[in-house]
Every structure is written in C-alpha cells, then in structure tokens.
Design an enzyme around this catalytic site. Structure first.
Site, PDB file in Angstrom:
ATOM      1  N   LYS A  13       0.839  -1.205   0.000  1.00 11.40           N
ATOM      2  CA  LYS A  13       0.000   0.000   0.000  1.00 11.40           C
ATOM      3  C   LYS A  13       0.879   1.263   0.000  1.00 11.40           C
ATOM      4  CE  LYS A  13      -1.991  -1.217   3.902  1.00 11.40           C
ATOM      5  NZ  LYS A  13      -1.475  -2.550   4.274  1.00 11.40           N
ATOM      6  N   ARG A  88      -9.212   0.717   8.962  1.00 12.80           N
ATOM      7  CA  ARG A  88      -8.684  -0.628   9.224  1.00 12.80           C
ATOM      8  C   ARG A  88      -9.691  -1.499   9.951  1.00 12.80           C
ATOM      9  NH1 ARG A  88      -3.022   0.402   8.496  1.00 12.80           N
ATOM     10  NH2 ARG A  88      -1.737  -1.450   8.678  1.00 12.80           N
ATOM     11  N   ARG A 127      11.666  -5.273   4.665  1.00  9.62           N
ATOM     12  CA  ARG A 127      11.376  -3.834   4.501  1.00  9.62           C
ATOM     13  C   ARG A 127      12.385  -2.961   5.247  1.00  9.62           C
ATOM     14  NH1 ARG A 127       5.441  -1.869   5.432  1.00  9.62           N
ATOM     15  NH2 ARG A 127       5.628  -3.246   7.226  1.00  9.62           N
ATOM     16  N   ARG A 160      11.745  -1.135  10.651  1.00 15.72           N
ATOM     17  CA  ARG A 160      10.687  -0.714  11.575  1.00 15.72           C
ATOM     18  C   ARG A 160      10.624  -1.625  12.787  1.00 15.72           C
ATOM     19  NH1 ARG A 160       5.333   0.244   8.092  1.00 15.72           N
ATOM     20  NH2 ARG A 160       4.516  -1.183   9.640  1.00 15.72           N
ATOM     21  N   ARG A 171       0.027  -8.980  13.549  1.00 16.63           N
ATOM     22  CA  ARG A 171      -0.527  -8.000  12.605  1.00 16.63           C
ATOM     23  C   ARG A 171      -1.372  -8.686  11.528  1.00 16.63           C
ATOM     24  NH1 ARG A 171       4.836  -5.398  10.959  1.00 16.63           N
ATOM     25  NH2 ARG A 171       3.640  -4.419   9.309  1.00 16.63           N
TER      26      ARG A 171
HETATM   27  P1  B4P Z   1       4.708  -1.530   2.121  1.00 15.36           P
HETATM   28  O1  B4P Z   1       4.305  -0.755   0.928  1.00 15.36           O
HETATM   29  O2  B4P Z   1       5.538  -0.818   3.154  1.00 15.36           O
HETATM   30  O3  B4P Z   1       3.463  -2.218   2.857  1.00 15.36           O
HETATM   31  P2  B4P Z   1       2.140  -1.659   3.571  1.00 15.36           P
HETATM   32  O4  B4P Z   1       1.054  -2.482   2.966  1.00 15.36           O
HETATM   33  O5  B4P Z   1       2.026  -0.160   3.399  1.00 15.36           O
HETATM   34  O6  B4P Z   1       2.447  -1.920   5.147  1.00 15.36           O
HETATM   35  P3  B4P Z   1       1.756  -1.988   6.610  1.00 15.36           P
HETATM   36  O7  B4P Z   1       0.284  -2.260   6.471  1.00 15.36           O
HETATM   37  O8  B4P Z   1       2.574  -2.980   7.325  1.00 15.36           O
HETATM   38  O9  B4P Z   1       2.030  -0.645   7.403  1.00 15.36           O
HETATM   39  P4  B4P Z   1       1.267   0.580   8.101  1.00 15.36           P
HETATM   40  O10 B4P Z   1       2.278   1.647   8.155  1.00 15.36           O
HETATM   41  O11 B4P Z   1      -0.019   0.884   7.381  1.00 15.36           O
HETATM   42  O12 B4P Z   1       5.511  -2.810   1.591  1.00 15.36           O
HETATM   43  C1  B4P Z   1       6.197  -3.689   2.463  1.00 15.36           C
HETATM   44  C2  B4P Z   1       7.568  -4.074   1.903  1.00 15.36           C
HETATM   45  O13 B4P Z   1       7.402  -4.817   0.682  1.00 15.36           O
HETATM   46  C3  B4P Z   1       8.477  -2.894   1.553  1.00 15.36           C
HETATM   47  O14 B4P Z   1       9.788  -3.229   1.926  1.00 15.36           O
HETATM   48  C4  B4P Z   1       8.392  -2.772   0.036  1.00 15.36           C
HETATM   49  O15 B4P Z   1       9.607  -2.284  -0.498  1.00 15.36           O
HETATM   50  C5  B4P Z   1       8.139  -4.223  -0.383  1.00 15.36           C
HETATM   51  N1  B4P Z   1       7.307  -4.343  -1.566  1.00 15.36           N
HETATM   52  C6  B4P Z   1       6.140  -3.693  -1.822  1.00 15.36           C
HETATM   53  N2  B4P Z   1       5.636  -4.059  -3.028  1.00 15.36           N
HETATM   54  C7  B4P Z   1       6.497  -5.001  -3.534  1.00 15.36           C
HETATM   55  C8  B4P Z   1       6.528  -5.801  -4.739  1.00 15.36           C
HETATM   56  N3  B4P Z   1       5.578  -5.707  -5.681  1.00 15.36           N
HETATM   57  N4  B4P Z   1       7.539  -6.667  -4.904  1.00 15.36           N
HETATM   58  C9  B4P Z   1       8.515  -6.778  -3.979  1.00 15.36           C
HETATM   59  N5  B4P Z   1       8.549  -6.046  -2.831  1.00 15.36           N
HETATM   60  C10 B4P Z   1       7.546  -5.181  -2.608  1.00 15.36           C
HETATM   61  O16 B4P Z   1       0.850   0.145   9.599  1.00 15.36           O
HETATM   62  C11 B4P Z   1       1.742  -0.006  10.710  1.00 15.36           C
HETATM   63  C12 B4P Z   1       1.018  -0.059  12.079  1.00 15.36           C
HETATM   64  O17 B4P Z   1       0.407   1.248  12.372  1.00 15.36           O
HETATM   65  C13 B4P Z   1      -0.169  -1.029  12.230  1.00 15.36           C
HETATM   66  O18 B4P Z   1       0.259  -2.327  12.556  1.00 15.36           O
HETATM   67  C14 B4P Z   1      -0.978  -0.374  13.376  1.00 15.36           C
HETATM   68  O19 B4P Z   1      -0.424  -0.645  14.633  1.00 15.36           O
HETATM   69  C15 B4P Z   1      -0.819   1.112  13.100  1.00 15.36           C
HETATM   70  N6  B4P Z   1      -1.943   1.647  12.280  1.00 15.36           N
HETATM   71  C16 B4P Z   1      -1.823   2.148  11.003  1.00 15.36           C
HETATM   72  N7  B4P Z   1      -3.017   2.563  10.550  1.00 15.36           N
HETATM   73  C17 B4P Z   1      -3.932   2.313  11.559  1.00 15.36           C
HETATM   74  C18 B4P Z   1      -5.340   2.505  11.675  1.00 15.36           C
HETATM   75  N8  B4P Z   1      -6.075   3.007  10.673  1.00 15.36           N
HETATM   76  N9  B4P Z   1      -5.937   2.130  12.836  1.00 15.36           N
HETATM   77  C19 B4P Z   1      -5.230   1.625  13.855  1.00 15.36           C
HETATM   78  N10 B4P Z   1      -3.896   1.405  13.800  1.00 15.36           N
HETATM   79  C20 B4P Z   1      -3.245   1.751  12.664  1.00 15.36           C
END
Ligand code: B4P
Length: 216
Positions: A13, A88, A127, A160, A171
């Site tokens: 995302k 979420r 990551r 992280r 998670r």
């Molecule tokens: P990302 O792009 O970083 O993944 P994400 O889906 O955004 O991550 P996440 O859901 O864990 O994090 P968030 O900050 O929202 O990709 C991951 C890795 O994969 C990276 O290294 C990237 O380079 C690699 N990658 C991506 N695409 C690729 C591909 N096609 N091929 C190869 N590699 C690839 O949440 C963190 C925490 O914040 C939660 O656990 C929660 O505690 C809190 N939080 C956030 N939003 C909240 C909400 N609305 N309510 C309550 N808590 C919340």
C-alpha cells in the site's frame, strides 16, 4: 480522485501510494506514517500509540480518527487523496463517512491489494526505510543500485520496530479478524476493486494505473 488502499500488512500500500504521489501528484495520507511521526515526536497520542504498534495491535480509533480529521482538513487534500492504511476496521469506516461529508467529498474507489501469505512475510521482514530520503526499500527486492543510492550517500537502511517475526503474526491476525470485514462492507457499496499485489513493483503499479484509468 479519492481512494482507499486496503490490504494486509506488506501488501505494498505504502509503496504504491508513494509512487502515485510522486508521478501523479496524488496526496498520500498514511495513518501508519502519521502514527510513526507522532511516536518520533513524543506527542501524547504518539506515546499512547507506540505500545500498540510495537505489539502489532491496532491503535485506538479515537487517536487515528483525530489524525485523519486534521490531515483531511489540510488544503492539499482538496484535489483528492489516497487513504493508505485507513480505515482498518468497520467502526473507522463508518466514522469516515461524516468526515468526508464535512469536507464535501466522497470515495471514488477502494482498492484491495491481494498478496499471498508467504510473499507478505518476505516483504515485511525485508522492509527498510532510507534514513536520508524516507524511501521505502527492501533488502530482498530492491535493486542493488537503489540500496546503494541510500547507503552510498551516507544514509542507513532502517528497519521498523514492528517488522519482526513475533509481531508480524499478530498484525496478520488483526488483519484477518478486523480489516478483512471491510471487503464485504465496501463491496456492498459498489466501491471495491481487487488488484493483484503480486509480481514486481512496476507490474503492480501498471495494474493500478489501469484500474484507476490513469494508464497512458
Ligand atoms: P509496504 O508498501 O511498506 O506495505 P504496507 O502495505 O504499506 O504496510 P503496513 O500495512 O505494514 O504498514 P502501516 O504503516 O499501514 O511494503 C512492504 C515491503 O514490501 C516494503 O519493503 C516494500 O519495499 C516491499 N514491496 C512492496 N511491493 C512489492 C513488490 N511488488 N515486490 C517486492 N517487494 C515489494 O501500519 C503499521 C502499524 O500502524 C499497524 O500495525 C498499526 O499498529 C498502526 N496503524 C496504522 N493505521 C492504523 C489505523 N487506521 N488504525 C489503527 N492502527 C493503525
């Protein structure tokens, strides 16, 4: 355009939202980034959020909603935005409606990025964020040139706190128990669009542009 990015942790995302922001001028609103920033600055909300985030749990809805309300009130979101990682759970999705109504906006689409579990694990454990640029990288999937562009310029690759094996399981469980309920929620509203998040970052990006009608 007003979009929600939905998907399990590590689905990409943040990666895709950053690129849409850089190449199509879309505004990325990431609750994960807003929370990490609050933790770093040691604000009261950040202090409350830290424990939950480190444990892989969701931060309480009131904290997240206040952040979203403040962020959506900023003038740059008038042109549209990508909500990355919000909502979420169903209460957050229900609370989003009046927030959008208050600023005269409504959602155009909810993109569900779908990725298999074993791929997710590799993406999350690999990551890293460049300490200089904030760019999202991955020690398994980013090219050597991309990684060296950071380290060669004096940056470090920061992992992280919640990207460890113990927390990842929690998670993913939270995603299955709470966030996945948003799939039927938005399906019933005719907003849900499924996009495969598997394959290279470029392949996923191309699919997204197609789905959003932005492909050239
Ligand atoms: P990302 O792009 O970083 O993944 P994400 O889906 O955004 O991550 P996440 O859901 O864990 O994090 P968030 O900050 O929202 O990709 C991951 C890795 O994969 C990276 O290294 C990237 O380079 C690699 N990658 C991506 N695409 C690729 C591909 N096609 N091929 C190869 N590699 C690839 O949440 C963190 C925490 O914040 C939660 O656990 C929660 O505690 C809190 N939080 C956030 N939003 C909240 C909400 N609305 N309510 C309550 N808590 C919340």
């Amino acid at each position: 355009m007003r979009i929600v990015f939905l998907g399990p942790p590590g689905a990409g995302k943040g990666t895709q939202a950053q690129r849409l922001m850089a190449e199509h001028g879309m505004v990325q609103v990431s609750t994960g980034d807003l929370l990490r920033d609050a933790v770093k600055r040691g604000t009261p909300a950040g202090l409350r959020a830290k424990e939950k985030m480190d444990a892989g749990a969701l931060v309480s809805d009131d904290i997240v909603l206040e952040m979203i309300r403040d962020r959506l009130a900023a003038p740059d979101t008038r042109r549209g935005f990508i909500l990355d990682g919000f909502p979420r759970n169903v209460p957050q999705a229900e609370a989003l409606d009046p927030e959008l109504a208050a600023i005269g906006q409504q959602l155009d689409a909810v993109i569900l990025l779908e990725v298999d579990l074993d791929i997710l694990m590799k993406r999350i454990t690999g990551r890293r964020t460049c300490s200089l640029t904030g760019k999202l990288l991955n020690i398994h999937f980013s090219s050597r040139a991309e990684l060296e562009a950071c380290t060669g310029a004096g940056g470090t690759l920061v992992q992280r706190a919640d990207d460890n094996e113990a927390t990842i399981g929690k998670r993913l469980a939270v995603y299955r128990e709470q966030t996945e309920q948003l799939v039927p929620f938005y399906e019933q509203r005719g907003l849900l669009r499924r996009v495969s998040g598997e394959g290279s970052m470029d392949e996923v990006y191309a699919r997204l542009l197609q789905e959003l009608g932005l492909a050239r």
